[in-house]
Design a protein around this motif. Structure first.
Motif, PDB file in Angstrom:
ATOM      1  N   LYS A 121       8.239 -25.111 -72.423  1.00 30.73           N
ATOM      2  CA  LYS A 121       9.179 -25.529 -71.233  1.00 30.73           C
ATOM      3  C   LYS A 121       8.366 -25.462 -70.008  1.00 30.73           C
ATOM      4  O   LYS A 121       8.777 -26.170 -69.160  1.00 30.73           O
ATOM      5  CB  LYS A 121      10.182 -24.461 -71.391  1.00 30.73           C
ATOM      6  N   ALA A 122       7.473 -24.516 -69.875  1.00 30.35           N
ATOM      7  CA  ALA A 122       6.825 -24.348 -68.823  1.00 30.35           C
ATOM      8  C   ALA A 122       5.980 -25.550 -68.268  1.00 30.35           C
ATOM      9  O   ALA A 122       5.712 -25.987 -67.312  1.00 30.35           O
ATOM     10  CB  ALA A 122       6.028 -23.029 -68.684  1.00 30.35           C
TER      11      ALA A 122
ATOM     12  N   LYS B 273       6.730 -32.165 -64.716  1.00 34.74           N
ATOM     13  CA  LYS B 273       7.863 -33.036 -63.919  1.00 34.74           C
ATOM     14  C   LYS B 273       7.458 -32.683 -62.372  1.00 34.74           C
ATOM     15  O   LYS B 273       7.670 -33.816 -61.883  1.00 34.74           O
ATOM     16  CB  LYS B 273       9.276 -32.347 -64.278  1.00 34.74           C
TER      17      LYS B 273
ATOM     18  N   LYS C 254       8.059 -28.248 -67.243  1.00 39.24           N
ATOM     19  CA  LYS C 254       8.354 -28.079 -65.557  1.00 39.24           C
ATOM     20  C   LYS C 254       7.103 -28.509 -64.675  1.00 39.24           C
ATOM     21  O   LYS C 254       7.350 -29.034 -63.585  1.00 39.24           O
ATOM     22  CB  LYS C 254       8.881 -26.740 -65.498  1.00 39.24           C
TER      23      LYS C 254
ATOM     24  N   ARG D 215       7.478 -37.610 -64.970  1.00 34.04           N
ATOM     25  CA  ARG D 215       8.622 -37.116 -65.020  1.00 34.04           C
ATOM     26  C   ARG D 215       9.405 -37.049 -66.466  1.00 34.04           C
ATOM     27  O   ARG D 215       9.989 -36.451 -66.846  1.00 34.04           O
ATOM     28  CB  ARG D 215       9.685 -37.771 -64.241  1.00 34.04           C
TER      29      ARG D 215
ATOM     30  N   ASP E 130       9.960 -30.002 -71.797  1.00 27.01           N
ATOM     31  CA  ASP E 130      11.269 -29.286 -71.171  1.00 27.01           C
ATOM     32  C   ASP E 130      12.304 -28.962 -72.160  1.00 27.01           C
ATOM     33  O   ASP E 130      12.403 -27.938 -72.536  1.00 27.01           O
ATOM     34  CB  ASP E 130      11.487 -29.521 -69.962  1.00 27.01           C
TER      35      ASP E 130
ATOM     36  N   GLU F  81      10.128 -34.001 -68.957  1.00 22.78           N
ATOM     37  CA  GLU F  81      11.628 -33.609 -69.212  1.00 22.78           C
ATOM     38  C   GLU F  81      11.777 -33.566 -70.598  1.00 22.78           C
ATOM     39  O   GLU F  81      12.532 -32.713 -71.408  1.00 22.78           O
ATOM     40  CB  GLU F  81      12.673 -34.781 -69.040  1.00 22.78           C
TER      41      GLU F  81
END
Length: 67
Positions: free
Chosen positions: A37-38, A44, A41, A18, A25, A22
């Motif tokens: 960014k993907a 996470k 995600k 997580r 991301d 983050e």
């Protein structure tokens, strides 16, 4: 509830994924890198799944089907 080694390991991996997700991301947001960014995600989401698995391993063996 007693926490066994396996559920603790899953929860630790969950927290690590997580946080790392983050960071990726946010890094993707700051740099405009949609791929990063993907990736964040996804990581996470993996962390959330590992956390749920850890919680399931804590529960006593019972019939989990809805009645």
């Amino acid at each position: 509830m007693a926490e066994n080694k396996e559920s603790f390991k899953d929860k630790a991996k969950s927290a690590k994924d997580r946080v790392a997700g983050e960071i990726k991301d946010t890094q993707g947001d700051l740099t405009g890198d949609k791929s990063k960014k993907a990736e964040g995600k996804i990581q996470k989401g993996k962390g959330k799944a590992e956390g749920a698995l850890g919680k399931l391993k804590e529960e006593p063996d019972t019939d989990r089907r809805p009645r």
